[in-house]
Scaffold this motif. Structure first.
Motif, PDB file in Angstrom:
ATOM      1  N   UNK A  98       0.807  -1.048   0.064  1.00 15.16           N
ATOM      2  CA  UNK A  98       0.157  -0.075  -0.084  1.00 15.16           C
ATOM      3  C   UNK A  98       0.877   1.452  -0.006  1.00 15.16           C
ATOM      4  N   UNK A  99       0.348   2.261  -0.518  1.00 11.15           N
ATOM      5  CA  UNK A  99       1.113   3.665  -0.650  1.00 11.15           C
ATOM      6  C   UNK A  99       0.048   4.671  -0.467  1.00 11.15           C
ATOM      7  N   UNK A 105      -2.753   6.741 -11.975  1.00  7.60           N
ATOM      8  CA  UNK A 105      -1.838   7.859 -12.196  1.00  7.60           C
ATOM      9  C   UNK A 105      -0.413   7.233 -12.107  1.00  7.60           C
ATOM     10  N   UNK A 106       0.271   8.046 -12.711  1.00  8.41           N
ATOM     11  CA  UNK A 106       1.987   7.746 -12.903  1.00  8.41           C
ATOM     12  C   UNK A 106       2.291   7.333 -11.433  1.00  8.41           C
ATOM     13  N   UNK A 107       2.210   8.266 -10.672  1.00 13.38           N
ATOM     14  CA  UNK A 107       2.920   7.931  -9.165  1.00 13.38           C
ATOM     15  C   UNK A 107       2.217   6.585  -8.529  1.00 13.38           C
ATOM     16  N   UNK A 108       1.112   6.227  -8.713  1.00 13.14           N
ATOM     17  CA  UNK A 108       0.398   4.865  -8.314  1.00 13.14           C
ATOM     18  C   UNK A 108       1.219   3.739  -9.116  1.00 13.14           C
ATOM     19  N   UNK A 109       1.609   3.957 -10.426  1.00 13.33           N
ATOM     20  CA  UNK A 109       2.180   2.805 -10.909  1.00 13.33           C
ATOM     21  C   UNK A 109       3.715   2.667 -10.637  1.00 13.33           C
ATOM     22  N   UNK A 110       4.328   4.184 -10.297  1.00 17.55           N
ATOM     23  CA  UNK A 110       5.607   4.041  -9.917  1.00 17.55           C
ATOM     24  C   UNK A 110       5.774   3.116  -8.400  1.00 17.55           C
ATOM     25  N   UNK A 111       4.654   3.440  -7.520  1.00 20.25           N
ATOM     26  CA  UNK A 111       4.795   2.920  -6.067  1.00 20.25           C
ATOM     27  C   UNK A 111       4.557   1.446  -6.465  1.00 20.25           C
ATOM     28  N   UNK A 149       7.273  -4.203  -6.779  1.00 21.66           N
ATOM     29  CA  UNK A 149       7.580  -5.342  -7.518  1.00 21.66           C
ATOM     30  C   UNK A 149       9.053  -5.485  -7.353  1.00 21.66           C
ATOM     31  N   UNK A 150       9.845  -4.277  -7.122  1.00 21.94           N
ATOM     32  CA  UNK A 150      11.223  -4.241  -7.120  1.00 21.94           C
ATOM     33  C   UNK A 150      11.582  -4.891  -5.661  1.00 21.94           C
ATOM     34  N   UNK A 151      10.853  -4.806  -4.789  1.00 18.30           N
ATOM     35  CA  UNK A 151      11.124  -5.210  -3.441  1.00 18.30           C
ATOM     36  C   UNK A 151      11.248  -6.582  -3.635  1.00 18.30           C
ATOM     37  N   UNK A 168       5.585   1.549 -14.801  1.00 12.45           N
ATOM     38  CA  UNK A 168       5.991   0.909 -13.641  1.00 12.45           C
ATOM     39  C   UNK A 168       7.592   0.366 -13.776  1.00 12.45           C
ATOM     40  N   UNK A 169       8.042   0.278 -15.093  1.00 13.17           N
ATOM     41  CA  UNK A 169       9.253  -0.078 -15.508  1.00 13.17           C
ATOM     42  C   UNK A 169      10.481   0.975 -14.924  1.00 13.17           C
ATOM     43  N   UNK A 170       9.757   2.256 -14.629  1.00 11.34           N
ATOM     44  CA  UNK A 170      10.781   3.472 -14.050  1.00 11.34           C
ATOM     45  C   UNK A 170      11.241   3.123 -12.536  1.00 11.34           C
ATOM     46  N   UNK A 171      10.581   2.200 -11.993  1.00  7.89           N
ATOM     47  CA  UNK A 171      10.942   1.985 -10.544  1.00  7.89           C
ATOM     48  C   UNK A 171      11.245   0.533 -10.557  1.00  7.89           C
TER      49      UNK A 171
END
Ligand code: NAD
Length: 347
Positions: free
Chosen positions: A19-20, A92-98, A103-105, A126-129
């Motif tokens: 969650x974010x 939103x962009x921020x949501x997909x980055x979160x 995923x990265x974790x 998503x690929x940005x993060x």
């Protein structure tokens, strides 16, 4: 919520709640199995009725991906993500980055991809993060042509097994759904000499199929009862249920749609009626096969992907033969084969 007691819990290796608050992200990632390799499976964005419904969905879908990837002969496990909420208001962009950070974790134990209500543009964000994203534009690209190829070969394998025919000339196929995969499948079937009967809610696609592929167009409810050899569900899930099975005249069900059986017992109902069913996750694996090389870290090569997709013909033939020898439903046999592949990998 008692995760371990749920019917859909199948000893999943890991279930992660993410969650974010700043972006409204609420997501669940389920890694069902990494016995064969990193878990791969898309992420869907859905306004679930409850968090329990989302959990149930992600548990079921991630297990499905384990079986699908195993039967496709891939060195990939099964996983899935779900983002909870209305995509129309929440995207939103921020949501997909979160989501990407979540995923990265997992450090590569789960590779995500687009799924319902998430497109390749969203996945590029998503690929940005996280690097653990597959099926991006400029890499393996649109999976639909590969899914269509695998489904076409699956129809051929079923026709050979059930009707003893090597070619599709004069074979009648009723196709439900002329989307990215369904239409490409129809093009292949038409080129191979099959006769098409089609339905869709999209009039433009129907007109195109009638003009270009000489397809006969029928109403949405009429597609099941057509006097055909093959019924090919290529639209929504649960097309095979008590009501529709009673109408089927086809002796084969083979299409690309996910979750074709409304309930798992419909596999047995089809067998009792003498209808050969090509298990959905085996016949529609062309798309995931096409992205596998990318996840393995190898350079994408359409030729290698095509060769792997072509193997769907042999895999399905093996499922049909084994099921017939044991007089068991094909879906059940595919599940048993998948479990055996996974168990052997564990050894
Ligand atoms: P799509 O959205 O491009 O096509 C779906 C088609 O079904 C559309 O033309 C839509 O108008 C039609 N449709 C919707 N409701 C209908 C109804 N009630 N009756 C008849 N037609 C209806 O989707 P797609 O990518 O072609 O995927 C089709 C199916 O295959 C889905 O179940 C999908 O989950 C599954 N699948 C797709 C891929 C892939 O590579 N795209 C891979 C595996 C499985």
């Amino acid at each position: 919520m008692a995760v371990f007691d749920l019917v859909d819990f199948d000893n999943h290796e890991q279930v992660v709640y993410c969650s974010d608050s700043s972006t409204g992200l609420k997501a669940i990632i389920a890694v069902h199995s990494t016995a064969l390799g990193p878990a791969a499976g898309g992420c869907r964005f859905w306004d679930y009725a409850s968090d329990e419904a989302a959990l149930k969905d992600v548990l079921r879908l991630s297990k499905g991906m384990t079986y699908k990837n195993a039967m496709a002969g891939l060195k990939l496990g099964g996983g899935k993500g779900v983002i909870i909420g209305d995509p129309k208001t929440l995207k939103s962009e921020a949501l997909f980055q979160a989501f990407g950070r979540a995923v990265d974790n997992l450090n590569g134990r789960y590779y995500t991809a687009e799924d319902v209500n998430i497109n390749t543009d969203d996945m590029a964000i998503v690929n940005q993060t996280t690097e653990f994203v597959s099926g991006l534009e400029g890499k393996s690209g649109n999976p639909a042509p590969f899914t269509a190829l695998g489904t076409f070969l699956g129809v051929k394998a079923a026709v050979k097994f059930k009707l003893g025919k090597d070619d599709l000339t004069g074979i009648k196929v009723a196709v439900q759904g002329l989307g990215s995969v369904g239409y490409a499948l129809c093009e292949r079937l038409h080129a191979a000499g099959a006769e098409l009967i089609v339905t869709d809610i999209n009039q433009a696609a129907l007109d195109k199929a009638a003009t270009e592929l000489n397809a006969k167009v029928v109403g949405l409810d009429e597609i099941y009862s057509q006097d055909v050899d093959v019924f090919s569900p290529c639209a929504l899930g649960a097309a095979i249920n008590d009501d529709t099975i009673a109408q089927l005249k086809a002796s084969i069900v083979a299409g690309c749609a996910n979750n074709q059986l409304a309930e798992s017992r419909h596999d047995q109902v089809l067998l009792d009626k003498g209808i050969l069913y090509a298990p959905d996750y085996v016949i529609n694996a062309g798309g995931i096969i096409n992205v596998a090389l990318e996840i393995y870290g190898e350079a994408y090569c359409a030729e290698s992907s095509t060769k792997l997709v072509e193997n769907i013909y042999n895999t399905l033939t093996n499922v049909f033969e084994t099921a017939a020898a044991q007089n068991k439903p094909t879906g059940l046999i595919a599940d048993e084969m998948a479990r055996e592949i996974i168990a052997n990998a564990g050894k």
